[in-house]
Design a protein around this motif. Structure first.
Motif, PDB file in Angstrom:
ATOM      1  N   LEU B   5       4.968   4.762 -10.221  1.00  0.00           N
ATOM      2  CA  LEU B   5       4.536   4.682 -11.622  1.00  0.00           C
ATOM      3  C   LEU B   5       4.877   3.343 -12.274  1.00  0.00           C
ATOM      4  CD1 LEU B   5       5.600   8.184 -12.813  1.00  0.00           C
ATOM      5  CD2 LEU B   5       3.280   7.345 -12.464  1.00  0.00           C
ATOM      6  N   SER B   6       5.823   2.627 -11.685  1.00  0.00           N
ATOM      7  CA  SER B   6       6.260   1.410 -12.378  1.00  0.00           C
ATOM      8  C   SER B   6       5.096   0.426 -12.482  1.00  0.00           C
ATOM      9  CB  SER B   6       7.439   0.778 -11.642  1.00  0.00           C
ATOM     10  OG  SER B   6       7.000   0.385 -10.368  1.00  0.00           O
ATOM     11  N   GLN B   7       5.025  -0.218 -13.644  1.00  0.00           N
ATOM     12  CA  GLN B   7       3.916  -1.140 -13.938  1.00  0.00           C
ATOM     13  C   GLN B   7       3.941  -2.308 -12.947  1.00  0.00           C
ATOM     14  OE1 GLN B   7       2.305   0.178 -16.469  1.00  0.00           O
ATOM     15  NE2 GLN B   7       0.592  -1.227 -16.280  1.00  0.00           N
ATOM     16  N   LYS B   8       2.790  -2.610 -12.354  1.00  0.00           N
ATOM     17  CA  LYS B   8       2.706  -3.758 -11.451  1.00  0.00           C
ATOM     18  C   LYS B   8       2.805  -5.030 -12.303  1.00  0.00           C
ATOM     19  CE  LYS B   8      -0.501  -3.406  -7.754  1.00  0.00           C
ATOM     20  NZ  LYS B   8      -1.907  -3.622  -7.465  1.00  0.00           N
ATOM     21  N   GLU B   9       3.552  -6.022 -11.814  1.00  0.00           N
ATOM     22  CA  GLU B   9       3.636  -7.275 -12.564  1.00  0.00           C
ATOM     23  C   GLU B   9       2.369  -8.099 -12.336  1.00  0.00           C
ATOM     24  OE1 GLU B   9       5.726  -8.753 -14.871  1.00  0.00           O
ATOM     25  OE2 GLU B   9       6.437  -6.691 -14.961  1.00  0.00           O
ATOM     26  N   HIS B  10       1.750  -8.516 -13.413  1.00  0.00           N
ATOM     27  CA  HIS B  10       0.563  -9.360 -13.310  1.00  0.00           C
ATOM     28  C   HIS B  10       0.920 -10.747 -13.843  1.00  0.00           C
ATOM     29  CE1 HIS B  10      -2.448  -6.154 -12.654  1.00  0.00           C
ATOM     30  NE2 HIS B  10      -1.624  -5.410 -13.348  1.00  0.00           N
ATOM     31  N   GLU B  11       0.113 -11.710 -13.478  1.00  0.00           N
ATOM     32  CA  GLU B  11       0.267 -13.022 -14.117  1.00  0.00           C
ATOM     33  C   GLU B  11      -0.213 -12.890 -15.569  1.00  0.00           C
ATOM     34  OE1 GLU B  11      -3.296 -15.156 -12.047  1.00  0.00           O
ATOM     35  OE2 GLU B  11      -3.066 -13.038 -11.598  1.00  0.00           O
ATOM     36  N   THR B  12       0.084 -13.892 -16.402  1.00  0.00           N
ATOM     37  CA  THR B  12      -0.369 -13.837 -17.783  1.00  0.00           C
ATOM     38  C   THR B  12      -1.860 -14.179 -17.851  1.00  0.00           C
ATOM     39  OG1 THR B  12       1.808 -14.418 -18.607  1.00  0.00           O
ATOM     40  CG2 THR B  12      -0.022 -14.784 -20.107  1.00  0.00           C
ATOM     41  N   ASN B  13      -2.626 -13.312 -18.453  1.00  0.00           N
ATOM     42  CA  ASN B  13      -4.060 -13.543 -18.641  1.00  0.00           C
ATOM     43  C   ASN B  13      -4.359 -13.745 -20.125  1.00  0.00           C
ATOM     44  OD1 ASN B  13      -5.273 -13.414 -16.005  1.00  0.00           O
ATOM     45  ND2 ASN B  13      -4.647 -11.266 -15.950  1.00  0.00           N
ATOM     46  N   LYS B  14      -5.497 -14.389 -20.373  1.00  0.00           N
ATOM     47  CA  LYS B  14      -5.927 -14.654 -21.751  1.00  0.00           C
ATOM     48  C   LYS B  14      -7.387 -14.287 -21.891  1.00  0.00           C
ATOM     49  CE  LYS B  14      -4.229 -19.064 -22.106  1.00  0.00           C
ATOM     50  NZ  LYS B  14      -4.094 -20.445 -22.608  1.00  0.00           N
ATOM     51  N   ILE B  15      -7.764 -13.707 -23.006  1.00  0.00           N
ATOM     52  CA  ILE B  15      -9.197 -13.506 -23.268  1.00  0.00           C
ATOM     53  C   ILE B  15      -9.489 -13.905 -24.715  1.00  0.00           C
ATOM     54  CG2 ILE B  15      -9.512 -11.586 -21.629  1.00  0.00           C
ATOM     55  CD1 ILE B  15      -9.651  -9.802 -24.325  1.00  0.00           C
ATOM     56  N   LYS B  16     -10.763 -14.230 -24.955  1.00  0.00           N
ATOM     57  CA  LYS B  16     -11.219 -14.395 -26.332  1.00  0.00           C
ATOM     58  C   LYS B  16     -11.935 -13.113 -26.705  1.00  0.00           C
ATOM     59  CE  LYS B  16     -11.669 -19.346 -26.392  1.00  0.00           C
ATOM     60  NZ  LYS B  16     -12.503 -20.509 -26.582  1.00  0.00           N
ATOM     61  N   GLN B  22     -13.778 -11.092 -36.490  1.00  0.00           N
ATOM     62  CA  GLN B  22     -12.880 -12.259 -36.432  1.00  0.00           C
ATOM     63  C   GLN B  22     -12.533 -12.593 -34.985  1.00  0.00           C
ATOM     64  OE1 GLN B  22      -9.515 -11.043 -39.001  1.00  0.00           O
ATOM     65  NE2 GLN B  22      -9.982 -12.894 -40.168  1.00  0.00           N
ATOM     66  N   ASP B  23     -12.391 -13.904 -34.707  1.00  0.00           N
ATOM     67  CA  ASP B  23     -12.043 -14.327 -33.342  1.00  0.00           C
ATOM     68  C   ASP B  23     -10.542 -14.231 -33.099  1.00  0.00           C
ATOM     69  OD1 ASP B  23     -14.631 -15.062 -32.560  1.00  0.00           O
ATOM     70  OD2 ASP B  23     -14.466 -16.932 -33.721  1.00  0.00           O
ATOM     71  N   TYR B  24     -10.214 -13.709 -31.954  1.00  0.00           N
ATOM     72  CA  TYR B  24      -8.808 -13.622 -31.535  1.00  0.00           C
ATOM     73  C   TYR B  24      -8.667 -14.087 -30.103  1.00  0.00           C
ATOM     74  CZ  TYR B  24      -7.697 -11.004 -35.694  1.00  0.00           C
ATOM     75  OH  TYR B  24      -7.514 -10.644 -36.997  1.00  0.00           O
ATOM     76  N   GLN B  25      -7.509 -14.650 -29.798  1.00  0.00           N
ATOM     77  CA  GLN B  25      -7.169 -14.886 -28.407  1.00  0.00           C
ATOM     78  C   GLN B  25      -6.062 -13.895 -28.072  1.00  0.00           C
ATOM     79  OE1 GLN B  25      -4.909 -18.340 -26.843  1.00  0.00           O
ATOM     80  NE2 GLN B  25      -6.876 -18.938 -25.976  1.00  0.00           N
ATOM     81  N   ILE B  26      -6.315 -13.113 -27.044  1.00  0.00           N
ATOM     82  CA  ILE B  26      -5.332 -12.090 -26.688  1.00  0.00           C
ATOM     83  C   ILE B  26      -4.790 -12.405 -25.306  1.00  0.00           C
ATOM     84  CG2 ILE B  26      -5.041  -9.611 -26.209  1.00  0.00           C
ATOM     85  CD1 ILE B  26      -7.181  -9.131 -28.309  1.00  0.00           C
ATOM     86  N   LYS B  27      -3.458 -12.425 -25.204  1.00  0.00           N
ATOM     87  CA  LYS B  27      -2.896 -12.696 -23.882  1.00  0.00           C
ATOM     88  C   LYS B  27      -1.808 -11.687 -23.544  1.00  0.00           C
ATOM     89  CE  LYS B  27      -0.296 -16.547 -25.867  1.00  0.00           C
ATOM     90  NZ  LYS B  27       0.030 -17.967 -25.792  1.00  0.00           N
ATOM     91  N   GLY B  28      -1.625 -11.502 -22.267  1.00  0.00           N
ATOM     92  CA  GLY B  28      -0.605 -10.554 -21.854  1.00  0.00           C
ATOM     93  C   GLY B  28      -0.526 -10.476 -20.350  1.00  0.00           C
ATOM     94  N   LYS B  29       0.576  -9.869 -19.888  1.00  0.00           N
ATOM     95  CA  LYS B  29       0.750  -9.708 -18.436  1.00  0.00           C
ATOM     96  C   LYS B  29       0.038  -8.447 -17.993  1.00  0.00           C
ATOM     97  CE  LYS B  29       4.945 -12.299 -17.838  1.00  0.00           C
ATOM     98  NZ  LYS B  29       6.139 -12.523 -17.091  1.00  0.00           N
ATOM     99  N   ALA B  30      -1.276  -8.464 -18.150  1.00  0.00           N
ATOM    100  CA  ALA B  30      -2.085  -7.321 -17.751  1.00  0.00           C
ATOM    101  C   ALA B  30      -3.419  -7.885 -17.301  1.00  0.00           C
ATOM    102  CB  ALA B  30      -2.258  -6.366 -18.925  1.00  0.00           C
ATOM    103  N   SER B  31      -4.228  -7.056 -16.678  1.00  0.00           N
ATOM    104  CA  SER B  31      -5.519  -7.538 -16.185  1.00  0.00           C
ATOM    105  C   SER B  31      -6.430  -7.907 -17.361  1.00  0.00           C
ATOM    106  CB  SER B  31      -6.188  -6.450 -15.342  1.00  0.00           C
ATOM    107  OG  SER B  31      -6.575  -5.384 -16.172  1.00  0.00           O
ATOM    108  N   VAL B  32      -7.409  -8.772 -17.062  1.00  0.00           N
ATOM    109  CA  VAL B  32      -8.396  -9.153 -18.064  1.00  0.00           C
ATOM    110  C   VAL B  32      -9.130  -7.895 -18.579  1.00  0.00           C
ATOM    111  CG1 VAL B  32     -10.606 -10.366 -18.311  1.00  0.00           C
ATOM    112  CG2 VAL B  32      -8.673 -11.504 -17.213  1.00  0.00           C
ATOM    113  N   ASP B  33      -9.434  -6.970 -17.671  1.00  0.00           N
ATOM    114  CA  ASP B  33     -10.106  -5.722 -18.070  1.00  0.00           C
ATOM    115  C   ASP B  33      -9.266  -4.933 -19.080  1.00  0.00           C
ATOM    116  OD1 ASP B  33     -12.249  -6.225 -16.515  1.00  0.00           O
ATOM    117  OD2 ASP B  33     -11.786  -4.751 -14.954  1.00  0.00           O
ATOM    118  N   HIS B  34      -7.967  -4.873 -18.815  1.00  0.00           N
ATOM    119  CA  HIS B  34      -7.077  -4.163 -19.736  1.00  0.00           C
ATOM    120  C   HIS B  34      -7.076  -4.841 -21.111  1.00  0.00           C
ATOM    121  CE1 HIS B  34      -3.482  -2.016 -21.184  1.00  0.00           C
ATOM    122  NE2 HIS B  34      -3.125  -3.181 -21.674  1.00  0.00           N
TER     123      HIS B  34
END
Lengths: 96, 96
Positions: B5-16, B22-34
């Protein structure tokens, strides 16, 4: 057994809460304690984001707080579904 | 078994993403799909609240969207904890 998980129906409750310095009335079919916790969580997230980014507009602070909570919600939902699968496997094991 | 169950570590991703216009840039250690799903969920909640309450200020729409998601998050967390207890009971049953 899974029936125990279904959400208990509550009457509609209302609370007044201050979120990031603004007054809100929050209502829902949940306990007053739950509604207070919801307001506290959003207030906490907004303060956290506002302190890290002091130049951010109020509405962007609020949107980013929503993004933050939505991120945690969707991750938890994935873990919840995984747990449900494990429980179903364990229960099948019992009846085999 | 719970380790799965432990969350897999992902690299940091960014999306617009566009949230409520309103425009946002969202980033996080999760998949682009997430990250896209997170933005979609917040956009959806804000539109839902904005359509139901067309006179509401943008920042109140955003705060109420955050409240709405936080409500679902806290309810799910409660169900998750309940499910975890059931799974632990089922696993104890296996080893008894």
């Amino acid at each position: 057994m899974l029936n125990r998980l279904s959400q208990k129906e509550h009457e509609t409750n209302k609370i007044k809460a201050v979120i990031y310095g603004q007054d809100y009335q929050i209502k829902g079919k949940a306990s007053v304690d739950h509604l207070r916790l919801v307001a506290l969580l959003v207030d906490h997230k907004m303060k956290e984001i506002g302190e890290t980014n002091p130049r951010l507009d109020l509405n962007r602070v609020a949107v980013l707080a929503a993004v933050n909570v939505a991120d945690e919600y969707l991750k938890l939902r994935q873990e919840y579904e995984e747990l449900l699968r494990l429980l179903e496997q364990a229960q099948q094991g019992e009846t085999d």
